[in-house]
Motif scaffolding. Structure first.
Motif, PDB file in Angstrom:
ATOM      1  N   GLU A   4     -48.485  -4.468 120.222  1.00  0.00           N
ATOM      2  CA  GLU A   4     -49.826  -4.428 119.628  1.00  0.00           C
ATOM      3  C   GLU A   4     -50.699  -3.365 120.310  1.00  0.00           C
ATOM      4  O   GLU A   4     -51.491  -2.690 119.656  1.00  0.00           O
ATOM      5  CB  GLU A   4     -50.515  -5.802 119.734  1.00  0.00           C
ATOM      6  CG  GLU A   4     -49.819  -6.910 118.973  1.00  0.00           C
ATOM      7  CD  GLU A   4     -48.588  -7.480 119.698  1.00  0.00           C
ATOM      8  OE1 GLU A   4     -48.501  -7.371 120.946  1.00  0.00           O
ATOM      9  OE2 GLU A   4     -47.702  -7.992 119.012  1.00  0.00           O
ATOM     10  N   GLU A   5     -50.524  -3.228 121.621  1.00  0.00           N
ATOM     11  CA  GLU A   5     -51.291  -2.233 122.368  1.00  0.00           C
ATOM     12  C   GLU A   5     -50.850  -0.809 121.999  1.00  0.00           C
ATOM     13  O   GLU A   5     -51.689   0.093 121.869  1.00  0.00           O
ATOM     14  CB  GLU A   5     -51.123  -2.451 123.875  1.00  0.00           C
ATOM     15  CG  GLU A   5     -51.715  -3.753 124.372  1.00  0.00           C
ATOM     16  CD  GLU A   5     -51.340  -4.072 125.811  1.00  0.00           C
ATOM     17  OE1 GLU A   5     -52.192  -4.628 126.521  1.00  0.00           O
ATOM     18  OE2 GLU A   5     -50.194  -3.759 126.219  1.00  0.00           O
ATOM     19  N   GLU A   8     -52.204  -0.019 118.610  1.00  0.00           N
ATOM     20  CA  GLU A   8     -53.635   0.271 118.729  1.00  0.00           C
ATOM     21  C   GLU A   8     -53.865   1.712 119.184  1.00  0.00           C
ATOM     22  O   GLU A   8     -54.804   2.382 118.722  1.00  0.00           O
ATOM     23  CB  GLU A   8     -54.298  -0.732 119.681  1.00  0.00           C
ATOM     24  CG  GLU A   8     -55.769  -0.904 119.446  1.00  0.00           C
ATOM     25  CD  GLU A   8     -56.150  -1.212 118.001  1.00  0.00           C
ATOM     26  OE1 GLU A   8     -57.088  -0.550 117.503  1.00  0.00           O
ATOM     27  OE2 GLU A   8     -55.536  -2.082 117.354  1.00  0.00           O
ATOM     28  N   TYR A  10     -51.968   4.209 118.415  1.00  0.00           N
ATOM     29  CA  TYR A  10     -51.772   5.024 117.203  1.00  0.00           C
ATOM     30  C   TYR A  10     -53.046   5.015 116.359  1.00  0.00           C
ATOM     31  O   TYR A  10     -53.458   6.052 115.838  1.00  0.00           O
ATOM     32  CB  TYR A  10     -50.594   4.505 116.374  1.00  0.00           C
ATOM     33  CG  TYR A  10     -49.237   4.935 116.878  1.00  0.00           C
ATOM     34  CD1 TYR A  10     -48.744   6.206 116.594  1.00  0.00           C
ATOM     35  CD2 TYR A  10     -48.446   4.078 117.619  1.00  0.00           C
ATOM     36  CE1 TYR A  10     -47.498   6.606 117.048  1.00  0.00           C
ATOM     37  CE2 TYR A  10     -47.196   4.462 118.078  1.00  0.00           C
ATOM     38  CZ  TYR A  10     -46.726   5.730 117.789  1.00  0.00           C
ATOM     39  OH  TYR A  10     -45.484   6.134 118.235  1.00  0.00           O
ATOM     40  N   PHE A  11     -53.651   3.845 116.200  1.00  0.00           N
ATOM     41  CA  PHE A  11     -54.870   3.753 115.406  1.00  0.00           C
ATOM     42  C   PHE A  11     -56.013   4.545 116.022  1.00  0.00           C
ATOM     43  O   PHE A  11     -56.873   5.054 115.307  1.00  0.00           O
ATOM     44  CB  PHE A  11     -55.267   2.285 115.191  1.00  0.00           C
ATOM     45  CG  PHE A  11     -54.660   1.689 113.956  1.00  0.00           C
ATOM     46  CD1 PHE A  11     -55.325   1.727 112.743  1.00  0.00           C
ATOM     47  CD2 PHE A  11     -53.400   1.110 114.003  1.00  0.00           C
ATOM     48  CE1 PHE A  11     -54.758   1.210 111.587  1.00  0.00           C
ATOM     49  CE2 PHE A  11     -52.825   0.575 112.864  1.00  0.00           C
ATOM     50  CZ  PHE A  11     -53.502   0.620 111.645  1.00  0.00           C
ATOM     51  N   LYS A  12     -56.015   4.662 117.326  1.00  0.00           N
ATOM     52  CA  LYS A  12     -57.046   5.449 118.017  1.00  0.00           C
ATOM     53  C   LYS A  12     -56.671   6.927 118.065  1.00  0.00           C
ATOM     54  O   LYS A  12     -57.420   7.739 118.605  1.00  0.00           O
ATOM     55  CB  LYS A  12     -57.252   4.921 119.441  1.00  0.00           C
ATOM     56  CG  LYS A  12     -57.871   3.555 119.490  1.00  0.00           C
ATOM     57  CD  LYS A  12     -57.988   3.047 120.911  1.00  0.00           C
ATOM     58  CE  LYS A  12     -58.613   1.672 120.933  1.00  0.00           C
ATOM     59  NZ  LYS A  12     -58.619   1.090 122.275  1.00  0.00           N
ATOM     60  N   ALA A  17     -49.599   7.073 122.640  1.00  0.00           N
ATOM     61  CA  ALA A  17     -48.839   6.133 121.808  1.00  0.00           C
ATOM     62  C   ALA A  17     -47.376   6.570 121.698  1.00  0.00           C
ATOM     63  O   ALA A  17     -46.463   5.739 121.786  1.00  0.00           O
ATOM     64  CB  ALA A  17     -49.466   6.023 120.418  1.00  0.00           C
ATOM     65  N   ARG A  62     -49.893  -0.953 109.496  1.00  0.00           N
ATOM     66  CA  ARG A  62     -49.916  -1.730 110.741  1.00  0.00           C
ATOM     67  C   ARG A  62     -48.652  -2.593 110.703  1.00  0.00           C
ATOM     68  O   ARG A  62     -48.637  -3.659 110.099  1.00  0.00           O
ATOM     69  CB  ARG A  62     -51.162  -2.591 110.851  1.00  0.00           C
ATOM     70  CG  ARG A  62     -51.260  -3.296 112.212  1.00  0.00           C
ATOM     71  CD  ARG A  62     -52.556  -4.064 112.389  1.00  0.00           C
ATOM     72  NE  ARG A  62     -53.734  -3.247 112.544  1.00  0.00           N
ATOM     73  CZ  ARG A  62     -54.150  -2.726 113.704  1.00  0.00           C
ATOM     74  NH1 ARG A  62     -53.469  -2.930 114.799  1.00  0.00           N
ATOM     75  NH2 ARG A  62     -55.251  -1.996 113.757  1.00  0.00           N
TER      76      ARG A  62
END
Length: 187
Positions: A4-5, A8, A10-12, A17, A62
């Motif tokens: 999950e981290e 996250e 990747y999303f940032k 990542a 996701r």
């Protein structure tokens, strides 16, 4: 680092990542690519392409199971690379054997209609694998998803190579029957 981290990151759009993905799953993805390609340079290129494609897909995707998400990307890219190199020169080895084995029960995907039905076919095969007893499902996936050779499967599950071959033959026959029933193959 937890999945999950990493997701996250990747999303940032944090390039760390990719580093964290490589640290956690690099050997796993390399193993998948190597089983299909059996060439160090192609495997390295496949890994780099896997990380790039992951970067492009997350966001917006996701993934629920990050490891499986990565494995699917690496596998697809390795198969694409394998087909490209095979079209240039006919190769031997495990992948050639695997594709020959599956040819008897998987319909050709040459036409537009077949490519449209591809997702439905994928769902039928996934459902078929889920319906198998655990050991048979693992043997099937080891051979046809992870592209393990018969000897490796034999060692992994503590059974003879002949037993693995017979099991795979029976599983392909059952899959073929299922695909005939679903209308994907002529009887």
């Amino acid at each position: 680092m937890k999945d999950e981290e990493i997701i996250e990151l990747y999303f940032k759009r944090n390039e760390r990542a990719i580093e964290e993905t490589d640290v956690k799953y690099g050997n796993y993805l390399e193993s998948i690519a190597n089983n299909i390609l059996n060439d160090d340079l192609d495997v390295e290129e496949c890994l780099n392409d896997t990380y790039l494609k992951t970067w492009d897909k997350i966001p917006p995707t996701r993934p629920k199971v990050f490891k499986a998400f990565l494995a699917k990307i690496a596998r697809e890219l390795a198969f694409d690379k394998y087909r490209a190199s095979r079209s240039k020169k006919r190769g031997n080895g495990t992948m050639h054997e695997i594709l020959d084995e599956l040819e008897e029960c998987i319909p050709a995907s040459n036409g537009v209609e077949q490519s449209i039905l591809g997702q439905e076919l994928e769902n039928i095969i996934a459902d078929y694998v889920r319906s198998l007893p655990e050991r048979e499902a693992f043997i099937f996936l080891s051979r046809y998803f992870y592209a393990d050779d018969i000897t490796a499967i034999s060692k992994k599950y503590g059974i003879s190579k002949n037993n693995v071959s017979v099991t795979l033959s029976r599983l392909r026959a059952k899959l073929r029957t299922r695909l005939v029933k679903e209308g994907y193959l002529a009887s």
